[in-house]
Structures are given as C-alpha cells and as structure tokens.
Design a protein around this motif. Sequence first.
Motif, PDB file in Angstrom:
ATOM      1  N   GLU A 140       3.613 -16.973  17.372  1.00  0.00           N
ATOM      2  CA  GLU A 140       2.205 -17.091  17.781  1.00  0.00           C
ATOM      3  C   GLU A 140       1.894 -16.105  18.923  1.00  0.00           C
ATOM      4  OE1 GLU A 140       1.675 -21.222  18.508  1.00  0.00           O
ATOM      5  OE2 GLU A 140      -0.465 -21.082  18.869  1.00  0.00           O
ATOM      6  N   VAL A 141       2.814 -16.050  19.901  1.00  0.00           N
ATOM      7  CA  VAL A 141       2.621 -15.144  21.040  1.00  0.00           C
ATOM      8  C   VAL A 141       2.720 -13.683  20.566  1.00  0.00           C
ATOM      9  CG1 VAL A 141       3.390 -14.529  23.365  1.00  0.00           C
ATOM     10  CG2 VAL A 141       3.643 -16.889  22.569  1.00  0.00           C
ATOM     11  N   GLU A 142       3.691 -13.427  19.675  1.00  0.00           N
ATOM     12  CA  GLU A 142       3.856 -12.063  19.142  1.00  0.00           C
ATOM     13  C   GLU A 142       2.599 -11.616  18.388  1.00  0.00           C
ATOM     14  OE1 GLU A 142       7.405 -12.522  16.876  1.00  0.00           O
ATOM     15  OE2 GLU A 142       8.640 -12.745  18.661  1.00  0.00           O
ATOM     16  N   ASN A 143       2.043 -12.535  17.584  1.00  0.00           N
ATOM     17  CA  ASN A 143       0.808 -12.204  16.847  1.00  0.00           C
ATOM     18  C   ASN A 143      -0.276 -11.737  17.809  1.00  0.00           C
ATOM     19  OD1 ASN A 143       1.838 -12.858  14.398  1.00  0.00           O
ATOM     20  ND2 ASN A 143       0.902 -14.878  14.284  1.00  0.00           N
ATOM     21  N   ALA A 144      -0.390 -12.455  18.942  1.00  0.00           N
ATOM     22  CA  ALA A 144      -1.425 -12.122  19.926  1.00  0.00           C
ATOM     23  C   ALA A 144      -1.141 -10.757  20.570  1.00  0.00           C
ATOM     24  CB  ALA A 144      -1.494 -13.211  20.991  1.00  0.00           C
ATOM     25  N   ILE A 145       0.108 -10.532  20.953  1.00  0.00           N
ATOM     26  CA  ILE A 145       0.469  -9.244  21.570  1.00  0.00           C
ATOM     27  C   ILE A 145       0.170  -8.104  20.595  1.00  0.00           C
ATOM     28  CG2 ILE A 145       2.400  -7.816  22.414  1.00  0.00           C
ATOM     29  CD1 ILE A 145       3.714 -10.407  23.433  1.00  0.00           C
TER      30      ILE A 145
ATOM     31  N   ILE B 221      -2.128  -6.152  27.849  1.00  0.00           N
ATOM     32  CA  ILE B 221      -1.454  -7.069  26.909  1.00  0.00           C
ATOM     33  C   ILE B 221      -1.655  -8.512  27.360  1.00  0.00           C
ATOM     34  CG2 ILE B 221       0.832  -7.843  26.120  1.00  0.00           C
ATOM     35  CD1 ILE B 221       1.621  -4.819  26.037  1.00  0.00           C
ATOM     36  N   LYS B 222      -1.518  -8.753  28.668  1.00  0.00           N
ATOM     37  CA  LYS B 222      -1.723 -10.118  29.186  1.00  0.00           C
ATOM     38  C   LYS B 222      -3.159 -10.588  28.942  1.00  0.00           C
ATOM     39  CE  LYS B 222       1.960 -10.191  32.629  1.00  0.00           C
ATOM     40  NZ  LYS B 222       2.363 -10.254  34.023  1.00  0.00           N
ATOM     41  N   ASP B 223      -4.108  -9.671  29.136  1.00  0.00           N
ATOM     42  CA  ASP B 223      -5.519 -10.027  28.889  1.00  0.00           C
ATOM     43  C   ASP B 223      -5.741 -10.377  27.422  1.00  0.00           C
ATOM     44  OD1 ASP B 223      -6.045  -9.545  31.511  1.00  0.00           O
ATOM     45  OD2 ASP B 223      -6.933  -7.552  31.208  1.00  0.00           O
TER      46      ASP B 223
ATOM     47  N   LYS C 213      -7.005 -13.968  25.915  1.00  0.00           N
ATOM     48  CA  LYS C 213      -8.177 -14.095  25.037  1.00  0.00           C
ATOM     49  C   LYS C 213      -7.835 -14.848  23.762  1.00  0.00           C
ATOM     50  CE  LYS C 213     -10.892  -9.977  26.213  1.00  0.00           C
ATOM     51  NZ  LYS C 213     -10.072  -8.760  26.394  1.00  0.00           N
ATOM     52  N   ILE C 214      -6.665 -14.556  23.184  1.00  0.00           N
ATOM     53  CA  ILE C 214      -6.360 -15.115  21.860  1.00  0.00           C
ATOM     54  C   ILE C 214      -5.785 -16.524  21.933  1.00  0.00           C
ATOM     55  CG2 ILE C 214      -4.941 -14.773  19.772  1.00  0.00           C
ATOM     56  CD1 ILE C 214      -5.334 -11.727  20.277  1.00  0.00           C
ATOM     57  N   ILE C 215      -4.833 -16.744  22.862  1.00  0.00           N
ATOM     58  CA  ILE C 215      -4.211 -18.087  22.929  1.00  0.00           C
ATOM     59  C   ILE C 215      -4.638 -18.844  24.181  1.00  0.00           C
ATOM     60  CG2 ILE C 215      -2.031 -19.375  22.926  1.00  0.00           C
ATOM     61  CD1 ILE C 215      -0.683 -16.967  21.658  1.00  0.00           C
TER      62      ILE C 215
ATOM     63  N   PRO D 223      -4.448 -18.477  28.915  1.00  0.00           N
ATOM     64  CA  PRO D 223      -3.581 -17.980  29.989  1.00  0.00           C
ATOM     65  C   PRO D 223      -2.181 -18.593  29.958  1.00  0.00           C
ATOM     66  CG  PRO D 223      -5.739 -18.643  30.835  1.00  0.00           C
ATOM     67  CD  PRO D 223      -5.686 -19.064  29.404  1.00  0.00           C
ATOM     68  N   ILE D 224      -2.043 -19.814  29.393  1.00  0.00           N
ATOM     69  CA  ILE D 224      -0.750 -20.497  29.339  1.00  0.00           C
ATOM     70  C   ILE D 224       0.305 -19.638  28.614  1.00  0.00           C
ATOM     71  CG2 ILE D 224      -1.366 -21.754  27.193  1.00  0.00           C
ATOM     72  CD1 ILE D 224       0.733 -23.339  29.911  1.00  0.00           C
ATOM     73  N   ALA D 225      -0.155 -18.785  27.697  1.00  0.00           N
ATOM     74  CA  ALA D 225       0.792 -18.018  26.868  1.00  0.00           C
ATOM     75  C   ALA D 225       1.102 -16.637  27.432  1.00  0.00           C
ATOM     76  CB  ALA D 225       0.232 -17.892  25.459  1.00  0.00           C
ATOM     77  N   LYS D 226       0.542 -16.330  28.633  1.00  0.00           N
ATOM     78  CA  LYS D 226       0.807 -14.993  29.198  1.00  0.00           C
ATOM     79  C   LYS D 226       2.286 -14.834  29.528  1.00  0.00           C
ATOM     80  CE  LYS D 226      -2.327 -14.523  32.507  1.00  0.00           C
ATOM     81  NZ  LYS D 226      -3.349 -13.985  33.418  1.00  0.00           N
ATOM     82  N   PRO D 227       2.918 -13.727  29.085  1.00  0.00           N
ATOM     83  CA  PRO D 227       4.336 -13.541  29.403  1.00  0.00           C
ATOM     84  C   PRO D 227       4.550 -13.402  30.902  1.00  0.00           C
ATOM     85  CG  PRO D 227       3.629 -12.018  27.685  1.00  0.00           C
ATOM     86  CD  PRO D 227       2.399 -12.639  28.242  1.00  0.00           C
ATOM     87  N   ASP D 228       5.659 -13.960  31.374  1.00  0.00           N
ATOM     88  CA  ASP D 228       6.030 -13.800  32.781  1.00  0.00           C
ATOM     89  C   ASP D 228       6.616 -12.410  32.991  1.00  0.00           C
ATOM     90  OD1 ASP D 228       6.008 -16.844  33.864  1.00  0.00           O
ATOM     91  OD2 ASP D 228       6.614 -16.740  31.763  1.00  0.00           O
ATOM     92  N   LYS D 229       7.284 -11.897  31.964  1.00  0.00           N
ATOM     93  CA  LYS D 229       7.884 -10.562  32.064  1.00  0.00           C
ATOM     94  C   LYS D 229       7.596  -9.796  30.774  1.00  0.00           C
ATOM     95  CE  LYS D 229      11.738 -12.216  34.905  1.00  0.00           C
ATOM     96  NZ  LYS D 229      13.204 -12.316  35.028  1.00  0.00           N
ATOM     97  N   ILE D 230       7.193  -8.533  30.943  1.00  0.00           N
ATOM     98  CA  ILE D 230       6.991  -7.661  29.776  1.00  0.00           C
ATOM     99  C   ILE D 230       7.869  -6.433  29.967  1.00  0.00           C
ATOM    100  CG2 ILE D 230       5.359  -6.220  28.488  1.00  0.00           C
ATOM    101  CD1 ILE D 230       3.122  -8.130  29.308  1.00  0.00           C
ATOM    102  N   GLN D 231       8.683  -6.141  28.974  1.00  0.00           N
ATOM    103  CA  GLN D 231       9.517  -4.931  29.021  1.00  0.00           C
ATOM    104  C   GLN D 231       9.097  -4.017  27.879  1.00  0.00           C
ATOM    105  OE1 GLN D 231      13.773  -5.660  28.919  1.00  0.00           O
ATOM    106  NE2 GLN D 231      14.248  -3.497  28.555  1.00  0.00           N
ATOM    107  N   ILE D 232       8.710  -2.788  28.230  1.00  0.00           N
ATOM    108  CA  ILE D 232       8.386  -1.791  27.199  1.00  0.00           C
ATOM    109  C   ILE D 232       9.719  -1.212  26.706  1.00  0.00           C
ATOM    110  CG2 ILE D 232       7.076   0.307  26.650  1.00  0.00           C
ATOM    111  CD1 ILE D 232       5.215  -1.912  27.643  1.00  0.00           C
ATOM    112  N   VAL D 233       9.973  -1.314  25.400  1.00  0.00           N
ATOM    113  CA  VAL D 233      11.277  -0.905  24.855  1.00  0.00           C
ATOM    114  C   VAL D 233      11.105   0.162  23.771  1.00  0.00           C
ATOM    115  CG1 VAL D 233      12.434  -3.104  25.354  1.00  0.00           C
ATOM    116  CG2 VAL D 233      11.231  -2.817  23.180  1.00  0.00           C
ATOM    117  N   PRO D 234      12.158   1.001  23.559  1.00  0.00           N
ATOM    118  CA  PRO D 234      12.062   2.019  22.510  1.00  0.00           C
ATOM    119  C   PRO D 234      12.254   1.430  21.108  1.00  0.00           C
ATOM    120  CG  PRO D 234      14.190   2.146  23.609  1.00  0.00           C
ATOM    121  CD  PRO D 234      13.399   1.097  24.337  1.00  0.00           C
ATOM    122  N   GLY D 235      12.932   0.271  21.031  1.00  0.00           N
ATOM    123  CA  GLY D 235      13.185  -0.341  19.722  1.00  0.00           C
ATOM    124  C   GLY D 235      13.668  -1.763  19.923  1.00  0.00           C
TER     125      GLY D 235
END
Length: 632
Positions: free
Chosen positions: A516-521, A564-566, A570-572, A574-586
């Motif tokens: 669900e969170v991934e869908n929103a991201i 991304i947090k915004d 909007k979709i789910i 504020p409860i679903a906002k990630p505490d940590k976001i890591q931008i990854v190559p894969g």
Amino acid sequence: MSDRIHTLSGYFHEYQKSVTEPEQFWARVADSFHWKKRWDKVLEWDFEGPDVKWFVNGKLNITENILERHLFIMGDRPAIIWEPNDPEEEGRTLTYKQLYHAVCQFSNALKSKGIGKGDKVIIYMPMVPEAAVAMLACARIGAVHSVVFAGFSSNALSDRINDCEAKAVLTSDGNFRGSKKIAVKAVVDEALEKTSTVESVIVYQRTKQEVTMKEGRDYWWHDVIDGQPDTNEAEVMDSEDMLFILYTSGSTGKPKGVVHTTGGYMVYTKYSFENVFQYSPGDVYWCTADIGWITGHSYIVYGPLLAGATSIMFEGVPTYPDAGRFWAVVDKYQVNQFYTAPTAIRALEAHGTGPIEPYKLDSLKVLGSVGEPINEEAWHWYHTHIGKNRCPIVDTWWQTETGGIMVSPLAGVTPTKPAYATLPLPGVQLAIVDPEGKVLKGNSVEGNLCIKFPWPGMIRTTYGDHERCKQTYFSTYKGMYFTGDGVKRDHDGYYRILGRVDDVINVSGHRMGTAEVENAINEHPKVIESAVVGYPHEVKGQGIYAYVICDMKNRTEENLKGEIKDTISKIIGPIAKPDKIQIVPGLPKTRSGKIMRRILRKVAEGSMDNMGDTSTLLDPGVVEEIIKGRVE
C-alpha cells in the motif's frame, strides 16, 4: 469435456458445489482425464501430519494426458511455439505430434543412460523447447525432475543436486540472454566438483561455444537421441508418485525442495489454466516466465499442454533488442492471452508508451499478472496501454507450494478491481485469521491468509525434511495451511493480497501493507520503483524505511524525499510517511523478479553481519551499494 465456467452465476454455483461436496466436485473434473486405473478414493487428508492424498491408488501417466490424448484429434496443432532471444534468429514450432516423438525419443535416451522411475534429474537449461521435452521425458519414464533456473550460481546448483541426490544433469553449452552469451556448462562443471551422485550430464548445443566434456560422464544431446526410437511406452505412475521437486529460497538460507505429485497437480493445473485464462481451442497463449519457476511449470508446460493449448516459450528478455520486444512478439504470433509479472510491467512502463506505438496488440483478449500483488498504477497502465481498455486483467495469487492459481478473477467472468486478486477458485477454501488464530468472519476484515481444506495441486512435503514442511506451513494455525501472506477482504468480499505477513507494518497500532505504501510512493512521477520495510522504532513500535529508485534529473535528494512524503500524505495520510527514505540504484531481486525483502529489513535494522543466502539474487552487488548508502 470442458469444465470451463462462463458466467458469474456459474462461478458461484461451481464454487458452492466445490465447498459442500469437494470430493464429488474434483472427481467430476478428474474424470475428463485418461486414467490407467481409476482411484479408490478421491481424498484422504490430515493437516496435522501433514498427510494429503488425492485420487488414492489412481494409476496414470501425466504425459499420456498431454500427448496420446491429443494426438489423433489435434496432432498437427502447434503445442509449443519457440521465440528465440535474437529476433533475427528463426523460431521453431513443435506440433503435438512432433512433441510426442521428441519426448519419446528423449525418454529412450534417458533410459539408455540408466535413468528410471524415482531417479532425480536436474534440468539447468535455457528457454528452448528441449527444456520442456526434458521435463516431459522425465515424467514419462517416472524420473523426478528438478528444474533449476539457468542463471543460478554453481553453489546454488550444487546445493540442489546434493539435496535431492540427483543422478543426472541436463544442461546446455551456453545461454543467450539479451546481448550476452552465458557459459552454462562451465557452471555445471564447477557445481559437480562439490557433488558425488551425478552419473551423467547431457548437454544441448545452443551457443556452440567451447566446452569441456568429461569422458564417460558428459554426452551431447544430439548424440544421445541419435538412433533412438520415437515411440516409448509410458511408465505407470501412482497418483501420489512424485512428479517434481522445485526449490524455493528459504529465509534460513537452505533452499526448500517443494514436492508435487502426479494426479492432483495434473487435475489442478489444467482446471485452473482453462478457467482463469478462459482458453478456447485455437487461442495462442503466452506466459513470459522461465521454466525454472513454478509459473513456467504450471502455466507454460503442464497446464496449457494438458488443455491442448498452443503455448509460447520465449528465450529473451523484455527489453532486448528494445523495450518493444514483448509487443512485437504479441503481434507476430497474434497472442490472445498474455501472462507476465508486475516487475516487467513497471520496467516497461518506465520506457513510456513510445515502444508500444508501432504495434496493434489487437489479438489480445486477456492480460495476466503473476509473482506479486500488482500496484494500481501499473494495473492502469497495463489495462490502458496494452489491453486498450478492453482486456480483463487476471491478477493471480498463488505460490510454488500451491501448484496452481488460487485466487484470481476468471477472465471476462469476474468483475475486476485494480490491485485485487478478487475471489478464490472453486475448491479453494480461504480463511482470514488474526494473530491469535481466530477466524475473522464477514467482509471488511484484514488478517493472515490461510487455507482450511486441501486442494489437488498442493505441496505434499519438503523433500527429505517433512518436519520442515509441517513447521513452515501447518504449525502456525492448527488445522490450516498458512500462506505467510496478509490479506484484506473488502466490503464486496474481494481479496486483496497485502504481501508477506512480515511485510505488514504496525505503526503506532495502525496496520499497513508495505504494498500500500509502495503504491503511494510509486505515484510520484520521478519514482521508478520502491520497496518498503518495517524496522524497530522506539516510539511507534515500527517505523517505515523506504528504498526508492528515482529519476534524479532536476531534483536534489532532499527535494525529492520531501515530495515523496507529501505524495504519501495525500494518498494514505501522514501516518504512512516513511521515517527514512534511501535513494538507491537498484533493489535486491531474485531472478524471477521478487524483491528479497529480508535483506532490506536487515539493512534497515542495522544488522548487516548475516545476510543469509544471496545466491538467488540477480545482482548481489546491489546489496553492497544499499549498505553503503544506509540512512542512520
């Protein structure tokens, strides 16, 4: 006689019969097959053991139900259409008659090497028709095949050879994959240094690269079939004789050998194939999987061929020579049913609609999705751009252990809903259970997905370790098979799979599926793909850690993370906002496209000292990159 369901009321009627009179229901379905001796009893079962037997004492050979059964009526109909890796190379078509002769000939070749009933045979081959011939030849002589995806390392291969004490390995000199040529025989040679049971290796010549052949052990495929008769009397098998072992990654690192038996698997794969895809005689069906996975076993080889279908085998990759390859193949063969993974759909979506434009895609009638729950954005893209808003999408949920599709719309019969697997197939009795083991009744509930009654295609044991089978699948909830997946049943009674139960995060008492969170991201226009895991959080119980692959053009990391947090807010909410976001190559993916979340969880928790078995990863190097960039 077809057991195809044509209407929604027909589905409810059949489903009701399958639940109130399961033995009569499955006996009727099984009666359409050729049995050398009919069963004495339809079902004996005990989930405590576990001990499940279908069509007790029935005698048959599954290949007679694929080959002899179809020879006289449609011997000249294409059984397998092979599309090679390179579109410039000519493909091949095997009719049912040609397939029959090829299987018989190779069956005789195997017997000439001393392989017979009960012997284990590893198949480590490219996606060529001979791989299907090899599977069917094993089944014909009563040998047990274990297909290993021909991209696994020599360690992963030797583990599997040793676990089942294989007597033979069927392989190739090399494989083509996109623009690469892969040395396959060399991997087998390396694996065999760590094994002692293999007596013969049969090598199919695919790439014509130099290989080492060991005298008295290694033989060329073309040599072993040379002069063999092209008829062969099929071995009489018991319904519960082992058909194949297929290894799946275990969280403990040691692969689990999932065992499927002959009679029940045969009945279930054909029944589920015909109903889910609404296959009609003369249709051309294409599943893009590799036969190294259960999807390839059940829905490239056994299910379609038992139904007398025309099944496409594709050697290539979705983006070679360009991102329009899938659509070129659909038009070339006028494909009617197309079955692929959300990973592939999202990868192609990232290329935009340009690669689709040259193709008509007007032959398509049904689209399918397999391997993980499909997110809504990918569902809509698939429906709009590939299905042109007229093809139903069958979002199928099932597992290696279930043998066949368990929850899915029946194409054109079940009204669909994006991201929902909708309703169980006839014979599949689901239960939603809370963590304490209480069965949740009614609609609008969420919990763990269990199955409370046997179905013919189900796992019988894990090879050589029945206790592991019991502990993994039958000990969590008494008297039920536990799938390991979380599920939501909505107000319509439709099922939505939420991913593995350990992929359901509990943030401040609020349960949320990672999907669900991934869908929103993924709704953010710059996001290509994401994976979300929970990690211990001192205030909330669990925090949310998101790994995101992004298009970084005209964006800083800080900007993007805020956006991304915004988007999630909007979709789910504020409860679903990630505490940590890591931008990854894969992301760490297995070769079948599944994200290996246990690795991501370990990184998020900071416990990177033991990553478990990473031999099944497509690119193990991704893990090091992720560890380097870990967000504290």
